[in-house]
Design a protein around this motif. Sequence first.
Motif, PDB file in Angstrom:
ATOM      1  N   ASP A   1       0.813  -1.215   0.000  1.00 32.65           N
ATOM      2  CA  ASP A   1       0.000   0.000   0.000  1.00 32.65           C
ATOM      3  C   ASP A   1       0.847   1.265   0.000  1.00 32.65           C
ATOM      4  N   ILE A   2       2.148   1.120   0.134  1.00 35.73           N
ATOM      5  CA  ILE A   2       3.037   2.283   0.203  1.00 35.73           C
ATOM      6  C   ILE A   2       3.356   2.725  -1.225  1.00 35.73           C
ATOM      7  N   PRO A   3       3.030   3.985  -1.564  1.00 40.07           N
ATOM      8  CA  PRO A   3       3.197   4.416  -2.953  1.00 40.07           C
ATOM      9  C   PRO A   3       4.648   4.630  -3.380  1.00 40.07           C
ATOM     10  N   ALA A   4       5.543   4.883  -2.458  1.00 35.05           N
ATOM     11  CA  ALA A   4       6.940   5.131  -2.798  1.00 35.05           C
ATOM     12  C   ALA A   4       7.653   3.813  -3.077  1.00 35.05           C
ATOM     13  N   PRO A   5       8.665   3.827  -3.947  1.00 34.77           N
ATOM     14  CA  PRO A   5       9.454   2.607  -4.167  1.00 34.77           C
ATOM     15  C   PRO A   5      10.150   2.212  -2.866  1.00 34.77           C
ATOM     16  N   LEU A   6      10.186   0.930  -2.587  1.00 36.92           N
ATOM     17  CA  LEU A   6      10.774   0.455  -1.335  1.00 36.92           C
ATOM     18  C   LEU A   6      12.031  -0.362  -1.581  1.00 36.92           C
ATOM     19  N   VAL A   7      13.018  -0.137  -0.721  1.00 34.05           N
ATOM     20  CA  VAL A   7      14.207  -0.973  -0.651  1.00 34.05           C
ATOM     21  C   VAL A   7      14.300  -1.410   0.807  1.00 34.05           C
ATOM     22  N   LEU A   8      14.086  -2.697   1.053  1.00 37.42           N
ATOM     23  CA  LEU A   8      14.155  -3.244   2.400  1.00 37.42           C
ATOM     24  C   LEU A   8      15.498  -3.916   2.602  1.00 37.42           C
ATOM     25  N   THR A   9      16.055  -3.807   3.825  1.00 38.06           N
ATOM     26  CA  THR A   9      17.400  -4.332   4.085  1.00 38.06           C
ATOM     27  C   THR A   9      17.439  -5.242   5.314  1.00 38.06           C
ATOM     28  N   PRO A  10      16.664  -6.304   5.336  1.00 36.04           N
ATOM     29  CA  PRO A  10      16.696  -7.184   6.512  1.00 36.04           C
ATOM     30  C   PRO A  10      17.874  -8.153   6.503  1.00 36.04           C
ATOM     31  N   HIS A  11      18.266  -8.584   7.699  1.00 33.91           N
ATOM     32  CA  HIS A  11      19.137  -9.750   7.783  1.00 33.91           C
ATOM     33  C   HIS A  11      18.215 -10.970   7.842  1.00 33.91           C
ATOM     34  N   LEU A  12      18.769 -12.139   7.902  1.00 28.18           N
ATOM     35  CA  LEU A  12      17.996 -13.377   7.786  1.00 28.18           C
ATOM     36  C   LEU A  12      16.842 -13.459   8.798  1.00 28.18           C
ATOM     37  N   GLY A  13      17.121 -13.173  10.052  1.00 22.00           N
ATOM     38  CA  GLY A  13      16.081 -13.253  11.087  1.00 22.00           C
ATOM     39  C   GLY A  13      14.966 -12.250  10.864  1.00 22.00           C
ATOM     40  N   GLU A  14      15.341 -11.018  10.518  1.00 17.57           N
ATOM     41  CA  GLU A  14      14.329  -9.990  10.245  1.00 17.57           C
ATOM     42  C   GLU A  14      13.482 -10.378   9.043  1.00 17.57           C
ATOM     43  N   PHE A  15      14.136 -10.915   8.012  1.00 19.40           N
ATOM     44  CA  PHE A  15      13.398 -11.316   6.822  1.00 19.40           C
ATOM     45  C   PHE A  15      12.430 -12.450   7.140  1.00 19.40           C
TER      46      PHE A  15
ATOM     47  N   GLN B   1      20.007  10.989  -4.477  1.00 22.29           N
ATOM     48  CA  GLN B   1      20.673  11.575  -5.641  1.00 22.29           C
ATOM     49  C   GLN B   1      19.984  11.191  -6.951  1.00 22.29           C
ATOM     50  N   GLY B   2      18.873  10.453  -6.854  1.00 28.64           N
ATOM     51  CA  GLY B   2      18.090  10.137  -8.039  1.00 28.64           C
ATOM     52  C   GLY B   2      18.290   8.758  -8.627  1.00 28.64           C
ATOM     53  N   SER B   3      19.057   7.916  -7.963  1.00 26.06           N
ATOM     54  CA  SER B   3      19.228   6.552  -8.469  1.00 26.06           C
ATOM     55  C   SER B   3      17.913   5.792  -8.394  1.00 26.06           C
ATOM     56  N   ARG B   4      17.687   4.937  -9.376  1.00 26.78           N
ATOM     57  CA  ARG B   4      16.525   4.047  -9.299  1.00 26.78           C
ATOM     58  C   ARG B   4      16.769   3.069  -8.150  1.00 26.78           C
ATOM     59  N   PRO B   5      15.716   2.631  -7.471  1.00 25.98           N
ATOM     60  CA  PRO B   5      15.902   1.716  -6.335  1.00 25.98           C
ATOM     61  C   PRO B   5      16.724   0.477  -6.681  1.00 25.98           C
ATOM     62  N   GLU B   6      16.503  -0.097  -7.853  1.00 24.10           N
ATOM     63  CA  GLU B   6      17.252  -1.287  -8.258  1.00 24.10           C
ATOM     64  C   GLU B   6      18.737  -0.980  -8.380  1.00 24.10           C
ATOM     65  N   ASP B   7      19.049   0.158  -8.992  1.00 23.16           N
ATOM     66  CA  ASP B   7      20.444   0.554  -9.176  1.00 23.16           C
ATOM     67  C   ASP B   7      21.091   0.910  -7.847  1.00 23.16           C
ATOM     68  N   ALA B   8      20.355   1.622  -7.007  1.00 23.08           N
ATOM     69  CA  ALA B   8      20.883   2.002  -5.693  1.00 23.08           C
ATOM     70  C   ALA B   8      21.198   0.761  -4.873  1.00 23.08           C
ATOM     71  N   ALA B   9      20.298  -0.213  -4.900  1.00 16.75           N
ATOM     72  CA  ALA B   9      20.513  -1.432  -4.114  1.00 16.75           C
ATOM     73  C   ALA B   9      21.742  -2.189  -4.600  1.00 16.75           C
ATOM     74  N   CYS B  10      21.849  -2.388  -5.895  1.00 15.49           N
ATOM     75  CA  CYS B  10      22.989  -3.143  -6.431  1.00 15.49           C
ATOM     76  C   CYS B  10      24.308  -2.417  -6.192  1.00 15.49           C
ATOM     77  N   ALA B  11      24.343  -1.133  -6.506  1.00 12.06           N
ATOM     78  CA  ALA B  11      25.575  -0.359  -6.308  1.00 12.06           C
ATOM     79  C   ALA B  11      25.908  -0.232  -4.821  1.00 12.06           C
ATOM     80  N   GLY B  12      24.899   0.054  -4.013  1.00 11.25           N
ATOM     81  CA  GLY B  12      25.125   0.235  -2.584  1.00 11.25           C
ATOM     82  C   GLY B  12      25.641  -1.023  -1.906  1.00 11.25           C
ATOM     83  N   VAL B  13      25.049  -2.152  -2.235  1.00 12.60           N
ATOM     84  CA  VAL B  13      25.481  -3.418  -1.647  1.00 12.60           C
ATOM     85  C   VAL B  13      26.913  -3.736  -2.079  1.00 12.60           C
ATOM     86  N   TYR B  14      27.208  -3.528  -3.357  1.00  7.97           N
ATOM     87  CA  TYR B  14      28.561  -3.781  -3.848  1.00  7.97           C
ATOM     88  C   TYR B  14      29.573  -2.879  -3.131  1.00  7.97           C
ATOM     89  N   LEU B  15      29.296  -1.577  -3.090  1.00  8.97           N
ATOM     90  CA  LEU B  15      30.226  -0.630  -2.465  1.00  8.97           C
ATOM     91  C   LEU B  15      30.391  -0.899  -0.969  1.00  8.97           C
TER      92      LEU B  15
END
Length: 157
Positions: free
Chosen positions: A17-31, A106-120
Amino acid sequence: DADGLNAFAGQAHKLMDIPAPLVLTPHLGEFARLAGMGVEEVRRDLLGAARHFATAHRLVLVLKGAPTIVALADGRVLVNPTGNPGMATAGAGDVLTGLLAGLLAQGSRPEDAACAGVYLHGAAGDLAKAAQGEWGMKAGDLSRALPQTIVEAAGRS
C-alpha cells in the motif's frame, strides 16, 4: 531497516500500500519474521524466498548476509561478490542503509541504488579487512573506507 521492518512482521501485505518505491534491508532473522517464515525455511532456499517476496510485494529486497542477495520486483536475483564476516557487527547495516538512502536521494533508481550500494558496502568492508583484519571491525571502519572504495570503483568503470 531493523525495527522499521519488525513493525511489518506478519503484516507484509501492508507494504504493497506504500506508494513510494521500497528498498528493504533485513538480515535473515528480520526477513524470516517479515515473510512469516522460519529461519531454517528461508535458509533452505534463500534465493527463492527472496525472489518470491520481492516479486509478490513489488519491492527491492536486500537480504543481508554471506553473501548478500538483492532481489528485484521483476524476479531477478543478484548475489553480491564483495564483503566478509568482519562486517557482521553492530551498525554495519546502518551504514548500508545510509549509503542506499544517499544514492536514492541523488536520483538513483531503487534497483540501481541497491545493487551499487550493496557492492560498495561490501567492497568497503573488504578494504577495511585488508587494512586491519576482520576481527574487531566496526561500522565506522566501513564508513571511513567508503570514499576510497567509491573512488576505486569509479576508476574501474
